[in-house]
Design a protein around this motif. Sequence first.
Motif, PDB file in Angstrom:
ATOM      1  N   ASP A 310      -3.301  -6.536  -3.839  1.00 49.70           N
ATOM      2  CA  ASP A 310      -2.123  -7.353  -2.920  1.00 49.70           C
ATOM      3  C   ASP A 310      -1.444  -6.423  -1.857  1.00 49.70           C
ATOM      4  O   ASP A 310      -1.854  -5.091  -1.600  1.00 49.70           O
ATOM      5  CB  ASP A 310      -1.296  -8.126  -3.728  1.00 49.70           C
ATOM      6  N   LEU A 311      -0.689  -7.074  -0.895  1.00 46.40           N
ATOM      7  CA  LEU A 311       0.053  -6.460  -0.117  1.00 46.40           C
ATOM      8  C   LEU A 311       1.077  -5.587  -0.588  1.00 46.40           C
ATOM      9  O   LEU A 311       1.875  -4.899   0.227  1.00 46.40           O
ATOM     10  CB  LEU A 311       0.900  -7.503   0.849  1.00 46.40           C
ATOM     11  N   TRP A 312       1.301  -5.442  -2.011  1.00 39.44           N
ATOM     12  CA  TRP A 312       2.152  -4.305  -2.511  1.00 39.44           C
ATOM     13  C   TRP A 312       1.036  -2.978  -2.679  1.00 39.44           C
ATOM     14  O   TRP A 312       1.849  -1.955  -2.479  1.00 39.44           O
ATOM     15  CB  TRP A 312       2.817  -4.736  -3.555  1.00 39.44           C
ATOM     16  N   SER A 313       0.175  -3.167  -3.115  1.00 40.73           N
ATOM     17  CA  SER A 313      -0.781  -1.973  -3.254  1.00 40.73           C
ATOM     18  C   SER A 313      -2.264  -2.383  -3.286  1.00 40.73           C
ATOM     19  O   SER A 313      -2.507  -3.479  -3.919  1.00 40.73           O
ATOM     20  CB  SER A 313      -0.444  -1.556  -4.702  1.00 40.73           C
ATOM     21  N   PRO A 314      -2.996  -1.422  -3.225  1.00 42.27           N
ATOM     22  CA  PRO A 314      -4.517  -1.696  -3.285  1.00 42.27           C
ATOM     23  C   PRO A 314      -5.245  -1.412  -4.472  1.00 42.27           C
ATOM     24  O   PRO A 314      -6.407  -1.908  -4.527  1.00 42.27           O
ATOM     25  CB  PRO A 314      -5.226  -0.745  -2.076  1.00 42.27           C
ATOM     26  N   TYR A 315      -4.303  -1.158  -5.405  1.00 46.46           N
ATOM     27  CA  TYR A 315      -4.868  -0.763  -6.738  1.00 46.46           C
ATOM     28  C   TYR A 315      -5.016  -2.204  -7.666  1.00 46.46           C
ATOM     29  O   TYR A 315      -4.481  -3.022  -7.300  1.00 46.46           O
ATOM     30  CB  TYR A 315      -4.030   0.286  -7.452  1.00 46.46           C
ATOM     31  N   GLY A 316      -5.769  -2.185  -8.842  1.00 49.93           N
ATOM     32  CA  GLY A 316      -5.852  -3.182  -9.767  1.00 49.93           C
ATOM     33  C   GLY A 316      -7.397  -3.659  -9.776  1.00 49.93           C
ATOM     34  O   GLY A 316      -7.974  -3.793  -8.655  1.00 49.93           O
ATOM     35  N   THR A 317      -7.727  -3.753 -11.068  1.00 50.24           N
ATOM     36  CA  THR A 317      -8.816  -4.125 -11.396  1.00 50.24           C
ATOM     37  C   THR A 317      -8.979  -5.574 -12.184  1.00 50.24           C
ATOM     38  O   THR A 317     -10.089  -6.137 -12.368  1.00 50.24           O
ATOM     39  CB  THR A 317      -9.864  -3.265 -12.354  1.00 50.24           C
ATOM     40  N   GLY A 318      -7.722  -5.972 -12.657  1.00 53.02           N
ATOM     41  CA  GLY A 318      -7.662  -7.223 -13.560  1.00 53.02           C
ATOM     42  C   GLY A 318      -8.086  -6.857 -14.983  1.00 53.02           C
ATOM     43  O   GLY A 318      -8.201  -7.762 -15.705  1.00 53.02           O
ATOM     44  N   ASP A 319      -8.194  -5.614 -15.470  1.00 52.66           N
ATOM     45  CA  ASP A 319      -8.421  -5.308 -16.759  1.00 52.66           C
ATOM     46  C   ASP A 319      -7.134  -4.758 -17.377  1.00 52.66           C
ATOM     47  O   ASP A 319      -6.671  -3.610 -17.567  1.00 52.66           O
ATOM     48  CB  ASP A 319      -9.393  -4.144 -16.781  1.00 52.66           C
ATOM     49  N   THR A 320      -6.536  -5.728 -18.436  1.00 52.20           N
ATOM     50  CA  THR A 320      -5.492  -5.546 -18.955  1.00 52.20           C
ATOM     51  C   THR A 320      -5.661  -4.432 -20.472  1.00 52.20           C
ATOM     52  O   THR A 320      -4.781  -3.665 -20.585  1.00 52.20           O
ATOM     53  CB  THR A 320      -4.810  -6.708 -19.652  1.00 52.20           C
ATOM     54  N   LEU A 321      -7.227  -4.357 -20.660  1.00 52.73           N
ATOM     55  CA  LEU A 321      -7.473  -3.316 -21.779  1.00 52.73           C
ATOM     56  C   LEU A 321      -7.308  -1.870 -20.927  1.00 52.73           C
ATOM     57  O   LEU A 321      -6.977  -1.072 -21.491  1.00 52.73           O
ATOM     58  CB  LEU A 321      -8.850  -3.676 -22.226  1.00 52.73           C
TER      59      LEU A 321
END
Length: 400
Positions: A310-321
């Motif tokens: 998002d506009l806060w950070s380009p990181y993240g995959t959607g994987d809570t595990l």
Amino acid sequence: MTPLSPPAMLDVTCLRRVRPWGADAVDIDIADGRITAIRPAATDPIGVREFDGRGLLALPGIVNAHAHLDKSWWGLPWQSYGGEGGTDGRIRHERAQRDALGIPSIERSAVVLRELVRHGTTAIRSHVDVDLGVGLRGVEAVEQAAARYEGALDVQIVAFPRDGILRRPGVLDLLREAAGRDSVNWVGGLDPATIDRDPVGQIDALVALAADTGVGIDIHLHDPAELGAFQIELLVERTQRHGLGGRVNIAHGFAVADLAPARRRDLLAAMGEAGVSMTTVAPLRNAQLPLAELDAAGVALGLGTDGIRDLWSPYGTGDTLGVAWQYARAGGLVRDDDLLRVVKLATSAGAWAVGRELHDLVEGARADIVLVDAENPMDALVRQPERALVIAGGRALHVA
């Protein structure tokens, strides 16, 4: 952009030859979205609407206790990080750029949900921005994106005043309006001291709203050390005074990890007694919340992905595990008991975050089940294998 097709869903009547939590192989019968029986694995042929688990490890569906489904640019061209740092700087940048990206929208939320499901998520508590710029459009977009799953995917909403409450007259009225919607189970807050610069005022406003409407409170609290601890103490006192135990959550709560051991012990004891929970996204730049100390104090902990691309950070995959892996690794957890406990935070022990008393691979539980090719839960945590099958509410939402 071409609208996303509705998710493919197939009713499942039996999950054959799977190993719940790494135990011996069993067959799991499913009806009306729930687990109706667990029995020794049979050897007869696989029937219609039955899935052959082939001896894979079965875990309860993953619970994402802190997401932002309304904010991602995933599916759009790459967005370079811009604007100023810090919470207020990111708020200003997001306000300036989100309309051009079509945020919030049903399609943006649908893309995020698809990725969460692909990673085994079956239940989500999502903060959704409510402010003078978007009104309740974000809430409506998330509602409609979730509705495509026809109840199989459990999506619950926190109406989140990203731009502050008291410093923006009219936001409190929007929160009250949001609290009247069936999908909204909590109202949020944000750094009462540093955003609204009135910790007593913001917290009292949220507590009054929760007491009036019956929703819970899930507040972002980034402020460190004693400033953060002071605001937690305000929340604890008001939680007890208004009988809100079990309905107040502190997201992030960096202050808890900053405090000296004796001070932290007393604060956690007060939180446990009041029924105030915590959620974390395991940020690498901060010390991790101390799991053993939270458990000892009776403070429930949930894991979440936070914002994803998002506009806060380009990181993240959607994987809570994956977040669970990060939490365990950053916290130096290596023993089997600790690794298993972290897997449970992301699955069965996350039940509280979506209002469930039971979320496990047992008869009577909702049929939320994830299969992975792993020896046991600890192996699944450290290797992060592909989710081979994701069943939510008795429906197969993802098959690898």
